[in-house]
Scaffold this active site. Structure first.
Site, PDB file in Angstrom:
ATOM      1  CE  LYS A 114      25.987 -13.595  -9.522  1.00  0.00           C
ATOM      2  NZ  LYS A 114      25.564 -14.041 -10.858  1.00  0.00           N
ATOM      3  CE  LYS A 218      29.941 -20.056  -8.415  1.00  0.00           C
ATOM      4  NZ  LYS A 218      28.758 -19.893  -8.852  1.00  0.00           N
ATOM      5  CE  LYS A 221      30.771 -13.059 -14.856  1.00  0.00           C
ATOM      6  NZ  LYS A 221      29.881 -13.749 -14.347  1.00  0.00           N
TER       7      LYS A 221
END
Ligand code: AMP
Length: 351
Positions: A114, A218, A221
């Site tokens: 992230k 994976k 969103k």
């Protein structure tokens, strides 16, 4: 007494098939099994670690509550609550931070991934002044907040997708560390048991749903076009499944190494239909990927049609959703506050 089970989801937009098959569907099954005392929460503090609009946040919280109820969670059977309404989560997270070496958090995969994501808020000022991206500290300490979420409720079981395994492992490490540093003291009238219990993860048979655009990544969103959102319209579902990448030959066969794309779609089909992968291979033998995809699109559309209608009717009554969530938060707060008082006593903060 039934063992306690807890899990949460961040309110940060719509839920995708990964959230549903890796977590929410399992929440409902576990709740309905009657074997656990269930706590499910809206992880709104966690969601602040990603870019957000304050005007949207409360809507996202209520929307996730509607998702929970539409999918089958029931406030009469489970305690459903909002993380930020319970200050003990942040309080315990800080105490756990003091037990956590920086190095443990630096090696967390989610933090590393992230930190590279442009949607993660970093201080723009820092970025501009020093010409580098600096991930926010909340993202860095995400795992200790997650450990606090679990420990506050003495949760024995934590159903999640497998992307949370590393965080759960850290939670167990922190539990052991706390228990050995602050053991029960009989002299103070405390029982002989450890203050914290070690949680165990629970996975579904599809703990990692892969992206429709890249079966080696994976579903997430952060790439909406490769994600199936569970309240996408039937037309959007059909079009996204039609465009999903497939493998080079055209045989509908499960082989995650050589045919990762069709294997991912087969697992999704199996999970939603309850049919085994073997049965599906048999049913689709001699058929094309296009036949399989049309059938999968129909299955997904049908599977979520009741959910979509229920969610719409729940969202028409936002006050009732808020009331139900606040009632759950009050119930959860009682448990969390009791644990926090024990923790403070244990570490010498209670006078
Ligand atoms: P989050 O959106 O990070 O709050 O995730 C909510 C839940 O969905 C967590 O239990 C995640 O592990 C799970 N989850 C997220 N993405 C996936 C995926 N692609 N496959 C399976 N589970 C997932």
């Amino acid at each position: 007494m039934k063992p306690r089970l807890l899990s949460g989801i961040q309110p940060s937009g719509k839920l995708h098939l990964g959230n549903y098959l890796g977590a929410l569907k399992n929440f409902v099954d576990l709740q309905n099994s009657g074997k656990y005392e269930c706590y499910f929460f809206i992880a709104d503090l966690h969601s602040l670690t990603e870019e957000f609009n304050p005007k949207e946040k409360s809507k996202q919280v209520l929307e996730l509550m509607a998702d929970f109820l539409a999918a089958g969670l029931d406030p009469k059977k489970s305690v459903i609550f909002q993380q930020s309404q319970i200050p003990a989560h942040s309080e315990l997270a800080f105490i756990l931070n003091t037990l956590t070496p920086m190095g443990e958090l630096e090696r967390m995969t989610q933090f590393k991934d992230k930190s590279l994501n442009p949607n993660t808020p970093s201080s723009k000022a820092i970025e501009q002044s020093s010409n580098r991206t600096s991930p926010n500290v909340g993202l860095f300490t995400y795992p200790t907040l997650m450990a606090a979420d679990i420990i506050l409720y003495d949760a024995k079981f934590v159903p999640t997708g497998d992307d949370q395994d590393q965080h759960l492992e850290l939670t167990r490490t922190l539990v052991r560390k706390f228990n050995s540093k602050f053991p029960a003291r009989r002299s103070l009238g405390e029982g002989g048991g450890n203050p914290f219990i070690e949680p165990q993860g629970l996975h579904t048979d599809i703990p990692r749903v892969m992206s429709l655009g890249d079966p080696l990544k994976k579903m997430s969103k952060s790439k909406p076009e490769t994600c199936l959102f569970i309240d996408d319209s039937p037309e959007v579902i059909e079009s996204k499944i039609k465009r999903a990448v497939t493998d080079s030959d055209s045989v509908v066969k499960f082989d995650p190494d050589k045919k990762p794309a069709i294997s991912n779609l087969l697992k999704i089909y199996s999970s939603l239909s309850g049919q085994s992968v073997k049965e599906l291979e048999h049913d689709f033998s001699g058929k094309t990927y296009s036949d399989f995809k049309s059938s999968l699109a129909k299955l997904v559309v049908d599977h979520f049609s009741k959910y979509r209608a229920k969610k719409k009717s729940l969202l028409a009554k936002p006050k009732s959703l808020a009331l139900s969530l606040n009632t759950g938060s009050k119930k959860a707060a009682k448990v969390a506050e009791k644990k926090m008082a024990e923790v403070k006593k244990k570490i010498g903060l209670a006078l």
